[in-house]
Enzyme design. Structure first.
Site, short mmCIF file in Angstrom:
data_model
loop_
_atom_site.label_atom_id
_atom_site.label_comp_id
_atom_site.label_asym_id
_atom_site.label_seq_id
_atom_site.Cartn_x
_atom_site.Cartn_y
_atom_site.Cartn_z
N TYR A 125 0.74 -1.44 -0.22
CA TYR A 125 -0.03 -0.51 0.31
C TYR A 125 1.62 1.42 -0.39
O TYR A 125 0.92 2.39 -0.64
CB TYR A 125 -1.34 0.01 1.23
CG TYR A 125 -2.45 -0.84 0.77
CD1 TYR A 125 -3.13 -0.57 0.43
CD2 TYR A 125 -2.08 -2.37 1.41
CE1 TYR A 125 -4.20 -1.53 -0.14
CE2 TYR A 125 -2.98 -2.97 1.15
CZ TYR A 125 -4.38 -2.56 0.45
OH TYR A 125 -5.52 -2.95 -0.12
N ASN A 160 -12.53 3.56 -6.31
CA ASN A 160 -11.49 4.09 -6.13
C ASN A 160 -11.37 4.48 -5.12
O ASN A 160 -11.62 5.57 -4.01
CB ASN A 160 -10.83 4.82 -7.27
CG ASN A 160 -11.65 4.10 -8.60
OD1 ASN A 160 -11.15 3.19 -8.87
ND2 ASN A 160 -11.55 5.65 -9.99
N HIS A 177 -15.04 2.64 -0.85
CA HIS A 177 -14.41 1.39 -0.83
C HIS A 177 -13.06 2.39 -0.10
O HIS A 177 -11.97 1.32 -0.41
CB HIS A 177 -14.01 0.43 -1.79
CG HIS A 177 -14.56 -0.08 -2.72
ND1 HIS A 177 -14.45 -0.90 -3.63
CD2 HIS A 177 -15.77 -0.76 -2.52
CE1 HIS A 177 -15.54 -1.46 -3.91
NE2 HIS A 177 -16.75 -2.07 -3.15
N GLY A 255 -15.80 3.10 -16.31
CA GLY A 255 -14.46 2.10 -15.82
C GLY A 255 -14.04 1.09 -14.73
O GLY A 255 -13.57 1.43 -14.25
N PRO A 282 -13.69 0.79 -22.01
CA PRO A 282 -13.04 0.20 -24.02
C PRO A 282 -14.18 -1.23 -23.50
O PRO A 282 -13.68 -1.44 -25.01
CB PRO A 282 -11.76 0.68 -23.63
CG PRO A 282 -11.50 1.01 -22.19
CD PRO A 282 -12.65 1.63 -21.46
#
Ligand code: BJW
Ligand code: ZN
Length: 311
Positions: A125, A160, A177, A255, A282
């Site tokens: 981390y 994120n 999160h 995403g 994508p």
């Protein structure tokens, strides 16, 4: 109008299918319709993403789709790792590179992994925190922040653990999160803001000795302020996110692979509440079934162009 029957194709395959079925987009942006359960789904493929070129591409998007976005008063945006990919943050399910290439995030992001080897997990981390320090928000983060200024009723939910939305200027971001910093005590939950990371942290090899800081209150080990597998999400953040998923005019999903619950169920909740769900990615994902509009493109390319068209 031609119907593109096979919907969820990789962009290159999609373009071949389009060519076969006689759908031709212009300006690098191709679109097609697909019909399922009586509903039409708009598929927009940002072909410049496929070719790796830049340029305007949204001229071909259906006016009725743009109208939907333009008229939406309350928009809920849900972002995942793909949002930060163009800033240089690896997505969660990409293979890791460099010193940590031999380790799977799924094996490190658990309370059990931390309890078994706290210093090892802490180093991972710290290396990510250090990496994040020298990365910048991308054009997608910036477009969302600018759009929020014009649409104050927008709710931004992110999975994120980085702070790139905030650094781009977004406010009120719901971190379902958690975040890399502040960290918290594993035992008593006390929160600590870490100072900027040292260069050594990024370059620390996985097997290098490192001491995990301890809580000044109870001497427990400090741990990242993120939500690991098997842990409950912060109740207030989850509650707000669930409310925002259904109490909105449109949900924009950017995403995320949609593999991690309970957040993976938010687009489905919106869809069930008749909220149009737009997906920008994508690649195909398990969430595509819930989308009324699919844009096959990247966050940094699609979001600025999209908001430019509806502003
Ligand atoms: C681009 C792009 C570009 C690429 N532009 N796009 C129901 C069913 C089955 C299992 C469960 C269930 N409910 C709960 C579970 C268990 C578990 C779970 O979901 N497991 C699944 C793997 C099956 N969930 C949990 O354990 C959760 N806790 C829980 O439910 O607790 C219950 C409980 C209640 C009460 C008491 C106790 C417990 C916790 C989940 C925590 C997730 N944490 C992580 C790690 C955070 C820390 C860290 O970063 O180290 O969060 S896991 C990881 O996945 C991270 C992410 O936020 C999350 C989601 O990933 P994301 O964002 O979707 O990334 P990727 O990499 O998967 O996808 C990237 C996407 O971007 C791709 O689609 C690309 O195509 C795209 N892309 N470039 C746009 N430029
Ligand atoms: Zn403590």
């Amino acid at each position: 109008m031609a119907v593109l029957r096979k919907r969820y194709l990789a962009p290159a395959q999609y373009r071949q299918a389009q060519a076969r079925q006689g759908l031709h987009g212009e300006n690098g942006f191709d679109w097609g319709w697909s019909f399922r359960r009586g509903h039409s789904k708009i598929i927009a493929v940002h072909t410049n993403t496929v070719r790796g070129m830049s340029g305007s591409f949204l001229r071909e998007i259906r006016p009725e789709a743009l109208r939907q976005l333009r008229q939406a008063r309350k928009v809920t945006v849900l972002t995942g790792a793909g949002m930060s990919a163009e800033s240089g943050v690896p997505t969660f399910r990409d293979a890791q590179k460099g010193l940590w290439a031999n380790y799977r995030p799924e094996d490190l992001a658990t309370p059990a992994a931390f309890l078994a080897r706290p210093d090892f997990v802490w180093r991972w981390y710290e290396s990510r925190r250090r990496q994040l320090q020298r990365l910048q928000p991308n054009a997608g983060h910036q477009a969302l922040a600018a759009w929020q200024l014009k649409n104050p009723k927008m709710t931004l939910i992110t999975q994120n653990v980085d702070d790139l939305h905030e650094r781009a200027g977004s406010t009120g971001v719901i971190h379902v999160h958690g975040t890399l910093n502040p960290v918290k005590c594993f035992d008593c939950g006390a929160s600590y803001q870490l100072p900027p990371c040292s260069d050594e942290a990024e370059n620390a090899a996985p097997d290098q000795e490192a001491e995990v800081p301890r809580c000044s209150r109870c001497k427990g080990l400090l741990r990242p302020g993120v939500v690991w597998f098997g842990e409950a999400l912060p109740a207030a953040a989850l509650h707000k996110a669930e409310q925002a998923a259904t109490d909105c005019d449109l949900m924009l999903v950017v995403g995320t692979s949609g593999q991690v619950y309970p957040i993976a169920s938010l687009p489905g909740m919106a869809h069930s509440a008749q909220v149009p769900v737009w997906i920008i990615n994508p690649n195909a994902s398990v969430l595509d079934d819930q989308a009324s509009v699919l844009v096959r493109g990247t966050a940094a390319q699609v979001l600025p162009a999209l908001f430019d068209r509806v502003s």
